[in-house]
Design a protein around this motif. Structure first.
Motif, PDB file in Angstrom:
ATOM      1  N   UNK A 196      24.210   8.868  25.714  1.00 45.05           N
ATOM      2  CA  UNK A 196      24.639   7.515  26.086  1.00 45.05           C
ATOM      3  C   UNK A 196      25.608   7.506  27.267  1.00 45.05           C
ATOM      4  N   UNK A 197      26.626   8.356  27.217  1.00 41.07           N
ATOM      5  CA  UNK A 197      27.623   8.336  28.292  1.00 41.07           C
ATOM      6  C   UNK A 197      27.863   9.733  28.847  1.00 41.07           C
ATOM      7  N   UNK A 198      27.992   9.796  30.142  1.00 42.48           N
ATOM      8  CA  UNK A 198      28.180  11.059  30.847  1.00 42.48           C
ATOM      9  C   UNK A 198      29.068  10.739  32.037  1.00 42.48           C
ATOM     10  N   UNK A 199      30.346  11.113  31.949  1.00 46.26           N
ATOM     11  CA  UNK A 199      31.330  10.626  32.913  1.00 46.26           C
ATOM     12  C   UNK A 199      31.931  11.781  33.710  1.00 46.26           C
TER      13      UNK A 199
ATOM     14  N   UNK B  37      29.741   7.940  18.515  1.00 39.59           N
ATOM     15  CA  UNK B  37      30.190   9.296  18.797  1.00 39.59           C
ATOM     16  C   UNK B  37      31.572   9.361  19.425  1.00 39.59           C
TER      17      UNK B  37
ATOM     18  N   UNK C 289      32.570   5.971  12.478  1.00 39.00           N
ATOM     19  CA  UNK C 289      32.743   6.259  13.903  1.00 39.00           C
ATOM     20  C   UNK C 289      33.514   7.569  13.968  1.00 39.00           C
ATOM     21  N   UNK C 290      33.132   8.451  14.895  1.00 33.03           N
ATOM     22  CA  UNK C 290      33.582   9.837  14.792  1.00 33.03           C
ATOM     23  C   UNK C 290      34.957  10.130  15.380  1.00 33.03           C
TER      24      UNK C 290
ATOM     25  N   UNK D   1      30.950   4.039  33.088  1.00 39.58           N
ATOM     26  CA  UNK D   1      31.121   5.493  33.246  1.00 39.58           C
ATOM     27  C   UNK D   1      31.358   5.881  34.699  1.00 39.58           C
TER      28      UNK D   1
ATOM     29  N   UNK E 173      33.364   3.584  29.020  1.00 38.84           N
ATOM     30  CA  UNK E 173      31.979   3.327  28.641  1.00 38.84           C
ATOM     31  C   UNK E 173      31.774   1.884  28.207  1.00 38.84           C
TER      32      UNK E 173
ATOM     33  N   UNK F 172      21.613   8.834  29.958  1.00 37.23           N
ATOM     34  CA  UNK F 172      21.369   9.951  30.880  1.00 37.23           C
ATOM     35  C   UNK F 172      20.396  10.923  30.216  1.00 37.23           C
TER      36      UNK F 172
ATOM     37  N   UNK G  50      26.798   5.407  20.426  1.00 37.43           N
ATOM     38  CA  UNK G  50      27.770   4.369  20.121  1.00 37.43           C
ATOM     39  C   UNK G  50      28.884   4.834  19.167  1.00 37.43           C
TER      40      UNK G  50
ATOM     41  N   UNK H 284      29.586  11.181  25.598  1.00 34.54           N
ATOM     42  CA  UNK H 284      29.578  10.527  24.292  1.00 34.54           C
ATOM     43  C   UNK H 284      28.109  10.413  23.923  1.00 34.54           C
TER      44      UNK H 284
ATOM     45  N   UNK I 198      34.091   6.461  37.427  1.00 38.39           N
ATOM     46  CA  UNK I 198      35.500   6.599  37.762  1.00 38.39           C
ATOM     47  C   UNK I 198      35.633   6.599  39.283  1.00 38.39           C
TER      48      UNK I 198
END
Ligand SMILES: Cc1cc2nc3c(=O)[nH]c(=O)nc-3n(C[C@H](O)[C@H](O)[C@H](O)COP(=O)(O)OP(=O)(O)OC[C@H]3O[C@@H](n4cnc5c(N)ncnc54)[C@H](O)[C@@H]3O)c2cc1C
Ligand SMILES: Cc1cc2nc3c(=O)[nH]c(=O)nc-3n(C[C@H](O)[C@H](O)[C@H](O)COP(=O)(O)OP(=O)(O)OC[C@H]3O[C@@H](n4cnc5c(N)ncnc54)[C@H](O)[C@@H]3O)c2cc1C
Ligand code: SF4
Ligand code: SF4
Ligand code: FES
Lengths: 279, 465
Positions: A83-86, A42, B276-277, B213, B176, A2, A40, A37, B215
């Motif tokens: 990367x991700x936006x939900x 995050x 990885x966080x 992503x 995701x 995004x 990858x 996020x 829903x």
């Protein structure tokens, strides 16, 4: 992926992004949030929807730098991708004609309360807004919030701008004043929301707060976001994030927000050492 | 009858001491020699008892014969004719109550290791993919669009079948990553994510459009999908809502639902924190409440993350545990401690709101209940406290109400499952089908796939009308 269409630094540590997400923009309503996020590796973090433009297909988010993810986010620029936006997640804020509504915002939440104040006004309510910041340098969107309010009161903790003191003080005065206050919406740091709710309790004015427990999926699947409201366990991401502030078990919320303090510190130190420190 | 060979070829596995410290796959897979030896034990019964035990009717004797004959492309072809996800089923199907339980040699306690052979074929295919020419002919497009919601095994199967029949298919997944429980729930050491990803990639390679992503119920509703050009909708959104016990102290810090714990570990890769966080609290003494696969997976993850003592706390006895036998044995071998006939009463916390103890009752087994298992009865006065610093509640899941509450005219049961015809997956709502855990409640991968398959066939019939 995004795209960030626009970035604004509102104050040194609070930033605004407009992100291209047409489908989310179509549905967004005041009080809902998104989960993002960065990439990858995050973490998934929730951020409130501060605004939307259905035609442009964009969502605006405003965030404060507090830890690794928000610091990393602050380094992104217009043209970069997330990367991700939900979303839109959570229940919309209950908007209705109540009469006189007081909207209280602390810190970055000036942005998140904007669509709520606007919607309340459009419904025909008299909207009185109170915005508070630690000091003058952290004040933003004063004119914007004024434009959707019948009255605006600004406070700074240190008195470096406008009225000195906490947002609860003008709130109390309003409740004691001659206007009947029909509803209070308080959004900001948890401690501020707790004290707003405490302030309104003796006056019996319904007070809606937007809870911010730690979340993972934001869809009701993990139970990480559980809060206790009126003695019942609720999942804030699907049953909220708005709740009746007088019913919230605040100590539980504070405790659960601290679960990962050690790990957050470790993550932040690692990030700082790798990327030459915070901004 | 020819002389029976009753020596089941054992599965090579990582040493328990080593594997308790890594997330690599526990079962290593047969070598060619082992696979051929095991395949040769199959007596090719004319009455194909094994097939009866398989919910998707895999032509078991035929693919086994192909292995025995060394004709691997043929084995792949036969297996994939009925089961599009053999690499997954071979690993996680509860074979001991399905195909292997009905194998003629089961009576002699040496059923053919059908699951292991299935896995062998799937792994061979993955390793030799390039040498196989793609057998899938491009179907004639029907011009019909189908929305498939969720991307677990039910949805993946339905989507693959529908696209192969010429429909245009869009998969909507809330997370995701696609794959459902196979990705976020079942851990890497039991089902490597690379294998699940390969299956997802295969489905998209067929032309299925994947929207992550997304829903459904929030971003778009079922009714909106139907009004916007989708001729049919398949709901395969699983049973993702975690159950808690509703006992005092359950919201203390350190108490996780299995969904949260496994999501952090598997989907978010917390086992590689801080690379990885996403963090996860491991604890030194971890109690996992429950006796199913989810409980075993949670316990074994906790062990691998470095917990010193891990307990399975289960209110019935070992015989009633719903987990796969093999996984219970693996867990025991790795040093998981079983506290059976034990049921939590409340959780105890410190001033910081962290869980420090779990007060439990002892139970004894009474008469069988509705599930046919003997009902645990609390022994009064038997309370005792287990010291813990992390608790994982693995008591099962129900469907997330998000879909049902945003869709007009879907019928649901008291347990929150969606009512659908067993043979076709058709719901009471026009143009809407459902299958997998959303209909049955938490069940198995293969039953979800079977439901996806049956629904795809019925949707196709409807669309061709
Ligand atoms: C519904 C909701 C809406 C929110 N809206 C906004 C917003 O509009 N603007 C904004 O600046 N912040 C918002 N927050 C808070 C924001 O999510 C956190 O500041 C962010 O997750 C911190 O991540 P970090 O990695 O930078 O910091 P970290 O160092 O990881 O954490 C700092 C603190 O943030 C909280 N936090 C950490 N991880 C999460 C998580 N996954 N989910 C929620 N909280 C977490 C914890 O209390 C933690 O102590 C919102 C939170 C919720 C639940
Ligand atoms: C830890 C664990 C271990 C297991 N072990 C085994 C085993 O060894 N053997 C076995 O056979 N079975 C096992 N199971 C059970 C098996 O995984 C499930 O029965 C199976 O995955 C169900 O498939 P499904 O397609 O119905 O749903 P799921 O796999 O649950 O997939 C549903 C998907 O839908 C998505 N979704 C949900 N709501 C929405 C929405 N509103 N919009 C869009 N997408 C949505 C979810 O994110 C998810 O990806 C295990 C389950 C768990 C949790
Ligand atoms: S799909 Fe499952 S039940 Fe069927 S043959 Fe394979 S392992 Fe057995
Ligand atoms: S029942 Fe067992 S032995 Fe007989 S064909 Fe099937 S797998 Fe082979
Ligand atoms: S964030 Fe997972 S259930 Fe709310």
């Amino acid at each position: 992926m995004y795209e960030i269409l626009l970035k604004q630094d509102l104050v040194p540590n609070i930033h605004l992004f407009k992100v291209g997400v047409p489908d989310v923009a179509k549905k967004a309503q005041a009080g809902q949030f998104v989960v993002i996020r960065i990439d990858e590796k995050g973490e998934r973090i929730p951020l409130t929807i501060a605004d939307w433009d259905r035609e442009e297909g964009s969502i605006t988010i405003v965030f404060m730098e507090v830890g690794t993810t928000t610091h990393r986010l602050a380094l992104l620029k217009a043209g970069d991708f997330i990367t991700d936006f939900i979303g839109p997640l959570g229940l919309p804020t209950h908007i209705d004609k109540f009469g006189t509504v007081v909207c209280v915002a602390g810190g970055f939440a000036v942005a998140t309360i904007m669509p709520i104040a606007r919607a309340m006004r459009e419904k025909g309510n008299k909207v009185i807004s109170i915005m508070g910041a630690r000091n003058k340098a952290l004040i933003f969107w004063e004119d914007e919030l004024r434009s959707v309010s019948d009255q605006l009161i600004v406070t700074t903790d240190d008195g470096s701008y406008a009225r000195k003191g906490l947002v609860t003080e003008p709130l109390k005065e309003l409740l004691e004043g001659s206007d009947t206050i029909d509803r209070v919406i308080a959004i900001g740091p948890s401690i501020m929301m707790k004290f707003c709710a405490k302030t309104t309790l003796p006056f019996g004015v319904k007070t809606i707060v937007s809870l911010n427990p730690i979340m993972v999926d934001g869809t009701g699947m993990c139970g990480c976001c559980r809060v206790s409201v009126g003695g019942e366990t609720k999942f804030a991401c699907v049953d909220g994030a708005d709740f009746d502030g007088h019913q919230v078990d605040w100590d539980l919320l504070f405790a659960r927000q601290r679960i990962y303090l050690d790990e957050e510190k470790c993550s932040f130190e690692k990030w700082q050492s790798q990327f030459g420190g915070s901004s | 009858m020819a002389k029976l060979n009753l020596n089941r070829e054992p599965m090579p596995r990582q040493d328990p001491k080593l594997r308790g410290k890594n997330f690599n796959e526990v079962a290593l897979g047969y070598s060619t020699q082992q696979a051929e030896a095991e395949a040769s034990r199959c007596i090719q019964c004319p009455k194909r008892n094994c097939v009866e035990g398989c919910p998707v009717d895999v032509d078991i004797p035929d693919f086994i014969k192909a292995i025995r004959d060394g004709d691997m492309p043929e084995a792949v072809r036969i297996l994939k004719g009925k089961n599009s996800l053999p690499g997954i089923c071979g690993r996680v199907c509860p074979q001991e109550i399905q195909c292997e339980s009905t194998c003629s040699l089961a009576k002699r306690e040496a059923p053919i290791a059908i699951g292991r052979l299935e896995r062998y074929v799937a792994d061979w295919e993955r390793a030799n993919k390039k040498s196989l020419n793609s057998p899938i002919a491009k179907p004639t497009p029907t011009g019909k669009r189908v929305a498939v919601v969720g991307s677990g095994p039910a949805s993946l199967t339905a989507a693959a079948d529908l696209v192969k029949l010429g429909h245009s298919v869009t998969l909507f997944e809330a997370l995701h990553t696609a794959g459902g429980v196979l990705m976020y729930g079942i851990p890497e050491f039991r089902l490597p994510k690379e294998i699940v990803q390969a299956e997802v990639d295969f489905v998209t390679s067929l032309g299925v459009e994947l929207k992550l992503d997304s829903v459904v119920g929030k971003l778009v509703t079922i009714d909106e999908l139907l009004n916007n050009g989708y001729g049919a909708v398949f709901l395969g959104t699983g049973a993702g809502l975690p159950m808690f016990m509703d006992i005092p102290g359950e919201n203390l810090n350190g108490i996780y639902s299995a969904n949260e714990f496994l999501t952090r570990v598997n989907l978010m890769k917390a086992y590689r924190f801080p690379e990885y966080d996403t963090p996860v609290k491991v604890g030194k003494k971890v109690a996992v409440i429950g006796g199913g696969n989810v409980a075993m997976d949670s316990a074994r993850c906790a062990l691998r993350l470095g917990a010193e003592e891990v307990y399975i706390v289960y209110r019935r006895s070992e015989a009633e545990m719903p987990a796969r036998r093999e996984e219970v044995e693996n867990a025991m071998e790795e040093g998981i401690q079983f506290k059976l006939l034990t049921n939590p009463k409340q959780f105890l916390g410190d001033e910081q709101n962290w869980v420090v103890g779990m007060e439990c009752y002892q139970t004894e087994l009474g008469k069988p209940d509705a599930s046919g298992r003997r009902r645990p009865v609390v022994k009064e006065g038997s309370e005792f406290v287990i010291d813990v610093d992390v608790v994982i509640v693995a008591l099962g899941t129900t469907p997330n109400p998000l879909i049902a509450s945003t869709t007009q005219g879907l019928e649901t049961t008291r347990r929150g499952t969606v009512v659908a015809d067993e043979a076709t997956g058709k719901t009471v709502k026009d143009k809407v089908w459902a299958g997998g855990d959303i209909v049955t409640g938490a069940a198995t991968v293969i039953s979800a796939m079977g439901a996806g398959k049956r629904a795809a066939a019925d949707i196709d019939k409807y669309l061709r009308g």
